[in-house]
Design an enzyme around this catalytic site. Structure first.
Site, mmCIF file in Angstrom:
data_model
loop_
_atom_site.group_PDB
_atom_site.id
_atom_site.type_symbol
_atom_site.label_atom_id
_atom_site.label_comp_id
_atom_site.label_asym_id
_atom_site.label_seq_id
_atom_site.Cartn_x
_atom_site.Cartn_y
_atom_site.Cartn_z
ATOM 1 N N GLU A 134 -8.935 -6.565 4.942
ATOM 2 C CA GLU A 134 -7.924 -7.429 4.342
ATOM 3 C C GLU A 134 -7.376 -8.448 5.338
ATOM 4 O O GLU A 134 -6.777 -9.449 4.947
ATOM 5 C CB GLU A 134 -6.776 -6.591 3.793
ATOM 6 C CG GLU A 134 -5.978 -5.865 4.852
ATOM 7 C CD GLU A 134 -5.122 -4.743 4.273
ATOM 8 O OE1 GLU A 134 -3.934 -4.725 4.577
ATOM 9 O OE2 GLU A 134 -5.656 -3.910 3.531
ATOM 10 N N GLN A 165 -10.534 2.802 -2.068
ATOM 11 C CA GLN A 165 -9.565 3.186 -3.098
ATOM 12 C C GLN A 165 -10.140 4.218 -4.071
ATOM 13 O O GLN A 165 -9.376 4.953 -4.699
ATOM 14 C CB GLN A 165 -9.077 1.957 -3.858
ATOM 15 C CG GLN A 165 -8.174 1.058 -3.031
ATOM 16 C CD GLN A 165 -7.771 -0.211 -3.747
ATOM 17 O OE1 GLN A 165 -8.271 -0.521 -4.832
ATOM 18 N NE2 GLN A 165 -6.874 -0.965 -3.156
ATOM 19 N N SER A 224 0.828 -1.213 0.000
ATOM 20 C CA SER A 224 0.000 0.000 0.000
ATOM 21 C C SER A 224 0.857 1.255 0.000
ATOM 22 O O SER A 224 0.581 2.225 -0.712
ATOM 23 C CB SER A 224 -0.939 0.002 1.203
ATOM 24 O OG SER A 224 -1.814 -1.102 1.163
ATOM 25 N N ARG A 265 -4.291 -13.774 -0.103
ATOM 26 C CA ARG A 265 -4.640 -13.927 1.308
ATOM 27 C C ARG A 265 -5.375 -15.239 1.573
ATOM 28 O O ARG A 265 -5.375 -15.737 2.707
ATOM 29 C CB ARG A 265 -5.434 -12.719 1.798
ATOM 30 C CG ARG A 265 -4.628 -11.428 1.657
ATOM 31 C CD ARG A 265 -4.995 -10.361 2.637
ATOM 32 N NE ARG A 265 -4.385 -9.092 2.267
ATOM 33 C CZ ARG A 265 -3.129 -8.751 2.555
ATOM 34 N NH1 ARG A 265 -2.344 -9.591 3.202
ATOM 35 N NH2 ARG A 265 -2.660 -7.571 2.174
#
Length: 441
Positions: free
Chosen positions: A326, A180, A31, A398
Site C-alpha cells: 500500500e 485479507q 486497518s 493513494r
C-alpha cells in the site's frame, strides 16, 4: 485505462515554495478501526473504540454491522466526544443489504460474520468492487459450512444465507492476491463451532504485517491463536473457538496515511512531526521510517511522536515492497523526484487493488514527463524533469496523495477527484494545505 468520466473536478495541488515545518495529526488507522469493529461486534460484552477513523471505509463497516443488528453508538463515553464509539454486540440477524463501497476490508471481513447471522445478508458495492477478487473467502466459507449465492462469479454481488452458526474447522485458501482472505477467516474464527485452521496454499503471501495485526488484535480480546511465528506450521494459522472480550481500545494513527506528510519533508528538505507514533506496532506504515531514511531523510522517535527531516536530497531505492504494497504509490511519487533510478519489487498484487495501481502510476507519472516502466512484479522509475498536468486518480485514495506529493515539487499539477481521499483520510486537502501554511511552505 481511463479515469472515471463522472469525476471531473480538478484540485490544484499546492506547490511548495520552501521547506515545510509542521505538526500533522494523522487520523486513526483504517486497518485497526475496521478490525476492531468486527471483533467488538463478535464479542460477548460491550466495548469501546477511542479515536476511531471516521472515513468512507470505516463508516461503511459500521453501517454494515448495524444492518446485522449490532449497536454502534457515537459520541458517548466519559469524554462525551464524537471520537468515541461504543459497540454493543447483539444477535446477528438478517435480512440485510450491505454496501461495501470499494472497501476490501468490508467486502472480505463481513461474509464470515454474515455466515453467523440468522437470515440472508446481501452484499453489493461500487462497480470496481465487482472486479476485486473474493473467491478465496467465498470458497473457504463453503468448505466451512456456509451457503453463499454468487452465480459462480467468485466476486460481488453475493448473498450469504446465514444459519446462526458455522461449523468451521480446517480450510485451505490461496491468499496470493490478498492477505485479507486469511484475516477474514481468522477474525470470525473464534465464533465458529470448531474454530478455524487456515492453511495458505499459494505461491506468495503479500502484506504479511496485516495478518500479524489481525493476530495481535485477536489475542488482545482473549482469542487463542497459533501462528507460524509462534512455533506452528509454516503458512498455517489456528484459532480456537471461544468467547471474545469487550475491550477499551485506542486506535493508533494510520501510519500509511502519514506517508504523504513524511514525503513532504523529504521532497522539500523540511521537517514534519506526527504525534502519537507508536513505539511498537504491526502497521505496515511503520516501515516508512526505514524506506524514507534510505531515500535521503532522517527520523527520530520521541515521546511526542515521529519527527522526520529531509536532507534536501532524494535518492533512488531498490526495495521489495511485498509486505507493504500500500506504500507503493507514495514511494513511486518520491522516486520520480529522486536523483537516481528506483526499482520497486514484489507488488504484482497491486494490479488488483482499488485500481490497477501499477498501470495507473506508470500512465500518470509518464504523462507528466516521467519515465516509468512496469515490470512483472513492480515498477522501474528513472527520474526526469516533470511538468504540470492532470493527475488522474481512478477513484483510488493513494493515487490522489501520490499526485499531491509530486505537486509539491512540480508546478501546475491538478488532481482529478481529490475527494476520493475520504476513503481513508478525511479532510486531506485541508490537512495538506495546513501543513504547507498560507505561504505554501
Amino acid at each position: 485505462m481511463t479515469a472515471n468520466p463522472a469525476d471531473t473536478s480538478l484540485w490544484p495541488a499546492p506547490h511548495a515554495t520552501g521547506a515545510v515545518d509542521a505538526t500533522v495529526h494523522v487520523p486513526g488507522s483504517k486497518s485497526v478501526t475496521n478490525r476492531a469493529l468486527v471483533l467488538s461486534a463478535l464479542a460477548s460484552e460491550p466495548g469501546w473504540l477511542r479515536r476511531p477513523l471516521r472515513s468512507r471505509d470505516t463508516l461503511l463497516m459500521a453501517d454494515a454491522l448495524r444492518a446485522m443488528g449490532v449497536g454502534i453508538e457515537e459520541g458517548v463515553g466519559p469524554n462525551g466526544t464524537g471520537e468515541t464509539w461504543r459497540v454493543l454486540p447483539a444477535g446477528l440477524r438478517g435480512p440485510a443489504t450491505i454496501d461495501v463501497g470499494n472497501a476490501g476490508t468490508v467486502m472480505r471481513f463481513l461474509p464470515p460474520v454474515a455466515a453467523l447471522a440468522d437470515g440472508e445478508i446481501h452484499f453489493d458495492g461500487d462497480p470496481r468492487s465487482y472486479e476485486r477478487p473474493l473467491s478465496g473467502v467465498i470458497d473457504a466459507l463453503r468448505v466451512l459450512g456456509a451457503r453463499i449465492d454468487d452465480d459462480g462469479r467468485g466476486t460481488l454481488p453475493l448473498t450469504v444465507h446465514g444459519g446462526g452458526a458455522l461449523d468451521g474447522g480446517p480450510v485451505e485458501v490461496d491468499a496470493s492476491t490478498s492477505s485479507q482472505f486469511v484475516s477474514a477467516l481468522l477474525l470470525s474464527g473464534p465464533r465458529f463451532n470448531q474454530g478455524v485452521e487456515v492453511r495458505h496454499i499459494g505461491a506468495t503471501l503479500p502484506s504479511l504485517p496485516h495478518i500479524r495485526m489481525t493476530v495481535d488484535m485477536l489475542r488482545s480480546v482473549g482469542a487463542q491463536v497459533d501462528t507460524p511465528e509462534s512455533g506452528g506450521e509454516p503458512n498455517v494459522w489456528r484459532v480456537t473457538p471461544g468467547a471474545l472480550l469487550g475491550r477499551d481500545l485506542t486506535v493508533e494513527p494510520d501510519l500509511s496515511n502519514a506517508q504523504p506528510f513524511l514525503a513532504a519533508a523529504l521532497v522539500t528538505g523540511g521537517k514534519v512531526l506526527v504525534p502519537d507514533w507508536p513505539t511498537r506496532t504491526t502497521q505496515p506504515g511503520d516501515r516508512l521510517r526505514e524506506i524514507f531514511t534510505e531515500m535521503g531523510g532522517s527520523c527520530q522517535l520521541t515521546e511526542y511522536g515521529l519527527q522526520f527531516t529531509g536532507s534536501g536530497a532524494i535518492h533512488g531505492i531498490d526495495v521489495d515492497l511485498s509486505d507493504v504494497g500500500e506504500l507503493t504509490p507514495g514511494i513511486a511519487a518520491v522516486a520520480a523526484l529522486a536523483d537516481s533510478p528506483s526499482t520497486l519489487r514484489g507488488v504484482a498484487h497491486l494490479r488488483l487493488h482499488e485500481t490497477d495501481r501499477l498501470a495507473a502510476l506508470t500512465k500518470e507519472i509518464n504523462e507528466l514527463g516521467g519515465d516509468v516502466t512496469e515490470t512483472a512484479d513492480g515498477l522501474h522509475i528513472r527520474p526526469r524533469a516533470l511538468h504540470g498536468g492532470i493527475f488522474h486518480t481512478y477513484e483510488d485514495h493513494r493515487m490522489a496523495t501520490a499526485g499531491a506529493i509530486i505537486g509539491l515539487a512540480v508546478e501546475g499539477v491538478q488532481i482529478e477527484n481529490v475527494a476520493t481521499t475520504a476513503k481513508t483520510l478525511p479532510d486531506f486537502p485541508d490537512l495538506w494545505t495546513g501543513m504547507l501554511g498560507s505561504d505554501g511552505a
